[in-house]
Design an enzyme around this catalytic site. Structure first.
Site, mmCIF file in Angstrom:
data_model
loop_
_atom_site.group_PDB
_atom_site.id
_atom_site.type_symbol
_atom_site.label_atom_id
_atom_site.label_comp_id
_atom_site.label_asym_id
_atom_site.label_seq_id
_atom_site.Cartn_x
_atom_site.Cartn_y
_atom_site.Cartn_z
ATOM 1 N N TRP A 1 0.780 -0.861 -0.205
ATOM 2 C CA TRP A 1 0.037 0.202 -0.427
ATOM 3 C C TRP A 1 0.516 1.491 0.005
ATOM 4 O O TRP A 1 0.212 2.103 -0.142
ATOM 5 C CB TRP A 1 -1.041 -0.109 1.522
ATOM 6 C CG TRP A 1 -0.235 0.036 2.738
ATOM 7 C CD1 TRP A 1 1.189 -0.222 3.103
ATOM 8 C CD2 TRP A 1 -0.912 0.898 3.588
ATOM 9 N NE1 TRP A 1 1.208 0.189 4.687
ATOM 10 C CE2 TRP A 1 0.580 1.276 4.881
ATOM 11 C CE3 TRP A 1 -1.544 1.874 3.083
ATOM 12 C CZ2 TRP A 1 -0.044 1.682 6.144
ATOM 13 C CZ3 TRP A 1 -1.973 2.400 5.469
ATOM 14 C CH2 TRP A 1 -0.837 2.539 5.965
ATOM 15 N N GLU B 1 0.656 -3.090 12.755
ATOM 16 C CA GLU B 1 0.766 -4.489 12.585
ATOM 17 C C GLU B 1 1.044 -5.412 13.732
ATOM 18 O O GLU B 1 0.605 -6.279 13.958
ATOM 19 C CB GLU B 1 1.764 -5.011 11.422
ATOM 20 C CG GLU B 1 1.621 -4.329 10.049
ATOM 21 C CD GLU B 1 2.186 -5.165 9.248
ATOM 22 O OE1 GLU B 1 3.365 -4.638 9.481
ATOM 23 O OE2 GLU B 1 2.238 -4.724 7.869
HETATM 24 C C1 BGC Z 1 4.804 -1.459 8.061
HETATM 25 C C2 BGC Z 1 3.767 -1.454 6.386
HETATM 26 C C3 BGC Z 1 4.322 -1.618 4.835
HETATM 27 C C4 BGC Z 1 5.713 -2.445 4.842
HETATM 28 C C5 BGC Z 1 6.342 -2.030 3.499
HETATM 29 C C6 BGC Z 1 5.981 -2.531 6.991
HETATM 30 O O1 BGC Z 1 7.025 -2.498 8.332
HETATM 31 O O2 BGC Z 1 4.350 -1.602 8.486
HETATM 32 O O3 BGC Z 1 2.787 -0.700 6.453
HETATM 33 O O4 BGC Z 1 3.360 -1.670 3.889
HETATM 34 O O5 BGC Z 1 6.712 -2.356 6.317
HETATM 35 O O6 BGC Z 1 7.194 -0.549 3.434
#
Ligand code: BGC
Length: 769
Positions: free
Chosen positions: A327, A469
């Site tokens: 995203w 997350e």
């Molecule tokens: C983040 C995500 C992101 C991904 C790639 C992860 O550490 O939590 O939001 O899309 O890294 O950058």
């Protein structure tokens, strides 16, 4: 103001970081900032956009091409390498104005002979599969110099080897290497032609995976010997596939023209890029360079000609993060392209059209309808994210994560990107060319994902993971619900637009997608979708149901419990899971995206609540805190967060390894975030229902910021200082455009300009009159 990034010594500990920092590229290929004598051990890589490969059970990742710039110099029998040879001086630099990398090293060969090696290279913006490099060597004493230069097929791979069936060739002074990829058997071919400055004897060294030419030069003291290499790589299956013959003739033709002619053409493209996108900050050289550097990083990875690739989370700086598109592109990088190069923005959003079938497959796999986009998307749109995406540092066991299954906001982000493109440009073709279908399929997915709560008479979005997350599988994540609502809204707007203006396209779409009933569903769900609201007392919006009941621990205290610096704070028993500590901007991102929906007080209350609880465990976080800090007038906070995001690839101070796994690379989302913090934050630019709004809040030391923006295919120059904002509409514009600052709205005719006066730092709402 300097456009040059330079390091004037050699530090072996910085080889990996500098590989990212000094990277060059053109959106089709990224070439890491390593030196010519380096190999895969130093993570030398030429990463190809959009071509992926899988070996055995390991994850799919992009392909690193054979290295056509590999060059070894041998002086009186001694190999010259910064890794082993004493040297008097070394400088390497990157010119971000024209995207050229240069090195200048003076080696001290045995016997005290000083040998100066200079090189310059660029990945052509004119011809996307061409790399050109020139090398010059000067020795302080007569010596026997052997130059071995060619194509090194022994490439750096994380999960390879991805290339097979190596065949080396030599024809009419051109050398070549052809290979095929392991999984899809796609040819990757590379050819190199060279132009010497006369004087040579040649021979070839061919070890079946690499091919070099060996040249012996009786060097005279003080005389400079040079050569130029022209390297072409063919790999792009989605465009025209070129055979070895084609790349042979390409480099043959290229080598008939000098380095400077090729450089001149390449530079014209870069001049144009900067003309469209440059931002000039008066009063802060460090911020100026960091911001330009961030834009440079975006320019070198942006697909200028292909709509079948998008920008991976680590750009083209290697195979890290599976070369996957997240995203990050829509939410963090797209605004830069929308405002400066709408044609590139179109390519980026069209990538979601080309991967729609993958998204449909994923939705079906989970038992849903519509399109559920891949959390980690590659060429087909199938999800590259694994169910066990993190390895526990304590047990070395794979941990179950729910990024793939539950970060449903990805479909809303894809739809948001397409609609943003349409709103900014007015270009409806993106909707006709598949964009409308993507939006409708995403809305359909959310309808099938959501639950109607009979007792509460509302739709809820349950069991999701929001941007944070560390808290997986939560209910009614405010950010996700807001984006689901937006997807429904734009789906309905899309239908309305098509029905009124293009009834035949509308009818066709409804029939093809069997959407009649779904349209009714969308209308019903949109009216009854639950949106978490600010608490009446504190004004804080709860990140998800039950968040406020989690342990309210201080970040410092939580960090003091960390046993291993690489341990994961989320997941089943991560330190943050049971607490209110969040990984990255979540509610605060929602406040930025829907800024006109929330009052100043609500934004302030939420920024203040969530800021101390945010760990910034993702490079996507700081820029959002900068943006909302600007919006609420916290200029100092905004500035610090801006610098954090804008310098991320300059300092290289992000995590580079987890265990033995390299996870470094460049950070395009943070690069896009730096641009957003400056233009959307400090200058406060914002498009709302066709009106460009300015809400400036410049950092203390900035005297002014000047930039251009594109809206509805028209170009405007804007200069914002402490007390005024000056806007000029380009002479070539055809339409008038509304601008607003504070309470004043004006309409600007093509070719005319206007100056808004306002009072002091901080809030653009305070009008002078
Ligand atoms: C983040 C995500 C992101 C991904 C790639 C992860 O550490 O939590 O939001 O899309 O890294 O950058």
């Amino acid at each position: 103001m300097s456009w040059i990034l330079e390091e004037s010594d050699f530090d072996p500990n910085r080889i990996t970081t500098n590989g990212n920092k000094f990277m060059i590229g053109n959106g089709a290929m990224g070439y890491r900032g390593t030196l010519e004598e380096f190999t895969k051990e130093q993570l030398t890589a030429c990463t190809l956009a959009g071509l992926y490969d899988k070996v055995g059970d390991q994850w799919r990742e992009p392909i690193n091409a054979p290295n056509g710039l590999s060059t070894i110099l041998i002086c009186n029998g001694e190999k010259l390498s910064l890794l082993t040879t004493p040297y008097e001086s070394h400088r390497q630099s990157l010119n971000i104005r024209n995207a050229t990398f240069q090195r200048q090293t003076v080696f001290t060969a045995p016997g005290g002979n000083k040998i100066e090696v200079k090189s310059q290279r660029f990945v052509s913006m004119e011809q996307l599969n061409l790399i050109v490099m020139k090398v010059e060597i000067t020795s302080s004493e007569d010596c026997e110099l052997i130059v071995q230069t060619g194509i090194d097929g022994d490439v750096w791979d994380i999960n390879g080897p991805h290339l097979e069936n190596y065949e080396t060739t030599e024809r009419d002074g051109i050398i070549g290497l052809s290979t095929v990829t392991h999984e899809l058997r796609q040819p990757v071919t590379i050819a190199e032609a060279i132009a010497w400055d006369g004087y040579v004897e040649q021979g070839y060294i061919d070890n079946s995976t690499s091919i070099y030419r060996g040249i012996s030069i009786a060097c005279e003291a003080g005389k400079t010997y040079g050569f130029t290499k022209y390297v072409a790589i063919s790999f792009d299956s989605s465009n025209e596939q070129q055979s070895l013959d084609d790349v042979y003739s390409l480099v043959h033709k290229a080598s008939k023209e000098s380095y400077s002619i090729h450089l001149g053409r390449h530079e014209q493209h870069w001049e144009r890029k900067w003309e469209l996108s440059d931002v000039v900050i008066e009063g802060d050289d460090d911020a100026q360079f960091a911001l330009r550097y961030s834009m440079y990083q975006l320019h070198i990875i942006a697909p200028t000609k292909s709509e079948k690739v998008s920008i991976p989370a680590r750009g083209l700086s290697g195979q890290v993060y599976k070369g996957a598109v997240f995203w990050d592109t829509e939410m963090f990088m797209l605004p830069f392209f929308l405002y400066s190069q709408p044609d590139v923005a179109r390519n980026l959003v069209m990538y979601r059209v080309h991967t729609l079938d993958g998204a449909r497959r994923k939705a079906a796999e989970y038992g849903f309808r519509g399109a559920y986009y891949a959390w980690e998307s590659q060429d087909t749109g199938d999800d590259a994210c694994t169910l066990f995406n993190i390895t526990d540092v304590f047990t070395d066991r794979p941990m179950r994560t729910y990024f793939r299954d539950k970060q449903v906001h990805i479909s809303a982000d894809a739809a948001h990107g397409i609609w943003q493109y349409y709103e900014f440009t007015g270009d409806k073709s993106v909707l006709f060319d598949g964009g409308a279908e993507v939006i409708l399929e995403c809305a359909r997915f959310f309808y099938s994902y959501a639950y109607y709560k009979e007792d509460k008479q509302r739709y809820e979005v349950l069991d999701v993971t929001g941007p944070d997350e560390y808290h997986e599988r939560v209910n009614n994540n405010a950010f996700t619900n807001a984006l689901v609502g937006q997807t429904l809204e734009i789906a309905l707007q899309t239908l309305e637009l098509l029905e009124t203006e293009h009834p035949e396209i509308y009818e066709d779409l409804i029939r093809r997608l069997d959407f009649k009933q779904d349209k009714e569903n969308m209308i019903r769900m949109y009216g009854k979708l639950y949106m978490p609201q600010p608490d009446p007392n504190t004004l804080v919006i709860e990140q998800f149901d039950g968040y406020s009941k989690l342990e309210d621990i201080e970040l410092k205290q939580l960090k003091s419990k960390i046993l291993n610096k690489n341990e994961y704070l989320g997941g089943g028993n991560g330190l943050a899971t049971t607490t209110q500590i969040l990984k990255q901007a979540d509610v605060v991102l929602m406040l930025h995206l829907f800024k006109s929906r929330y009052s100043h007080e609500v934004k302030k209350a939420n920024w203040e609540y969530y800021e101390p609880r945010t760990e910034h465990g993702s490079s996507l976080s700081s820029c959002i805190y900068a943006l909302v800090a600007s919006d609420i007038g916290y200029a100092d906070w905004a500035y610090n967060y801006f610098l954090r995001t804008a310098t991320i690839d300059l300092t290289g101070e992000s995590k580079q390894y987890v265990g033995t796994l390299y996870i470094g690379g460049t950070h395009p989302a943070a690069n896009g975030g730096a641009w957003m913090a400056a233009i959307l934050g400090f200058a406060g630019v914002h498009l709302n229902r066709g009106v460009v709004i300015l809400n400036p809040s410049l950092p203390e030391r900035w005297q002014s910021i000047a930039f251009s923006i594109h809206v509805s295919g028209q170009k405007f120059q804007i200069t914002v200082s402490d007390t005024e904002a000056h806007i000029r509409s380009d002479e070539v514009n055809a339409l008038e455009q509304s601008f607003r600052l504070g309470l004043q709205t004006i309409k600007l005719e093509p070719g005319s300009s206007h100056t808004f006066q306002y009072v002091g730092k901080g809030n653009g709402d305070e009008l002078a009159g």
